[in-house]
Design a protein around this motif. Structure first.
Motif, PDB file in Angstrom:
ATOM      1  N   GLY A 235      -3.291   9.160  -1.572  1.00 50.91           N
ATOM      2  CA  GLY A 235      -4.725   9.379  -1.413  1.00 50.91           C
ATOM      3  C   GLY A 235      -5.302  10.290  -2.470  1.00 50.91           C
TER       4      GLY A 235
ATOM      5  N   LEU B 226      -1.544   2.655   4.877  1.00 48.32           N
ATOM      6  CA  LEU B 226      -2.333   3.329   3.845  1.00 48.32           C
ATOM      7  C   LEU B 226      -3.147   2.339   3.015  1.00 48.32           C
ATOM      8  CD1 LEU B 226       0.296   5.972   2.692  1.00 48.32           C
ATOM      9  CD2 LEU B 226      -1.861   6.441   3.884  1.00 48.32           C
ATOM     10  N   ALA B 227      -2.613   1.137   2.838  1.00 51.89           N
ATOM     11  CA  ALA B 227      -3.371   0.115   2.114  1.00 51.89           C
ATOM     12  C   ALA B 227      -4.592  -0.323   2.918  1.00 51.89           C
ATOM     13  CB  ALA B 227      -2.473  -1.085   1.809  1.00 51.89           C
TER      14      ALA B 227
ATOM     15  N   GLN C 248       2.517   3.309  -2.175  1.00 52.73           N
ATOM     16  CA  GLN C 248       1.385   4.201  -1.922  1.00 52.73           C
ATOM     17  C   GLN C 248       1.693   5.681  -2.164  1.00 52.73           C
ATOM     18  OE1 GLN C 248      -1.657   3.095  -1.062  1.00 52.73           O
ATOM     19  NE2 GLN C 248      -1.017   0.948  -0.970  1.00 52.73           N
TER      20      GLN C 248
ATOM     21  N   PRO D  49      -7.008   3.754   3.362  1.00 59.72           N
ATOM     22  CA  PRO D  49      -6.650   4.783   2.374  1.00 59.72           C
ATOM     23  C   PRO D  49      -7.106   6.161   2.840  1.00 59.72           C
ATOM     24  CG  PRO D  49      -7.653   2.876   1.318  1.00 59.72           C
ATOM     25  CD  PRO D  49      -7.868   2.706   2.792  1.00 59.72           C
TER      26      PRO D  49
END
Length: 229
Positions: free
Chosen positions: A214, A161-162, A186, A165
């Motif tokens: 997100g 996710l980093a 996250q 995103p």
């Protein structure tokens, strides 16, 4: 005769007619059991497999709000009931990740049936921590493994996710290791359903946690069930 009937799930079907109805409607066979592997206090413990009752499953997936662009992944999918349900409810792709080869073989036999051949359903035989969530937007887990495995899964998800995103939602049924998700860099916990008994299920004793990452990651606008399962 009795010996020949063993392993067919006839008792489960008789005791759970609602689940039997939905198996028939989807053209699949998802009643089954696989024993746990290891000791419960071991970090790499693998929980025994039993399928989630459809009455619970549909409420969770409706709450998440599957969309036509979602890539759905069930970690520890067993025979694939949740995967097939997600595909039926409209997910773009539905993927089951399962480490037990015998369960994957049975799930693939379900997938090979005519009504599923044109659906984007897939089963992969590998460990949850080794699965790369490059495109995943929804993750489902029914307390599938120990804290060590969960830590590895969430650490890898944080990295993904980093790097990329995106909006992602997680539904964790019977969230024994919820603290691992709460510690994520996250993910944010966005909802929780305490355990209650539901009229359509004899087994609705588990609570459910929901996490997301997100922009616009909450479940606003999605059908919200004020009464937990």
């Amino acid at each position: 005769m009795v010996a020949a009937l063993k392993g067919l799930g006839l008792k489960d079907r008789a005791m759970h007619p609602y689940d039997h109805f939905w198996d028939l409607r989807l053209g699949i066979s998802t009643f089954g059991y696989h024993p746990a592997v290891g000791m419960a206090d071991h970090p790499n413990f693998r929980v025994h497999y039993t399928p989630v009752p459809y009455s619970i499953l549909f409420r969770i997936l409706s709450h998440i709000g599957l969309a036509a662009n979602d890539v759905f992944v069930d970690l520890g999918c067993g025979l694939g009931r949740t995967v097939f349900s997600a595909a039926w409810l409209g997910a773009k792709r539905a993927i089951g990740v399962e480490i037990e080869g015998s369960l994957v073989e049975q799930a693939d036999r379900n997938r090979a049936k005519d009504r599923w051949r044109d659906r984007n359903v897939e089963f992969v035989c590998q460990s949850a921590e080794s699965y790369a969530h490059a495109e995943t937007t929804v993750i489902f887990m029914f307390h599938p493994f120990g804290e060590g495995t969960m830590t590895s899964v969430i650490r890898g998800l944080d990295q993904t996710l980093a790097q990329k995103p995106r909006r992602l939602r997680i539904a964790y049924l019977n969230p024994v290791h919820s603290r691992v998700l709460d510690a994520s860099e996250q993910l944010v916990r966005i909802d929780h359903w305490p355990a209650q008994r539901h009229i359509l299920s004899r087994n609705s004793r588990y609570d459910v946690g929901f996490w997301a990452a997100g922009g616009n990651a909450d479940l606003a606008g999605v059908s919200h069930f004020s009464a937990a399962i």
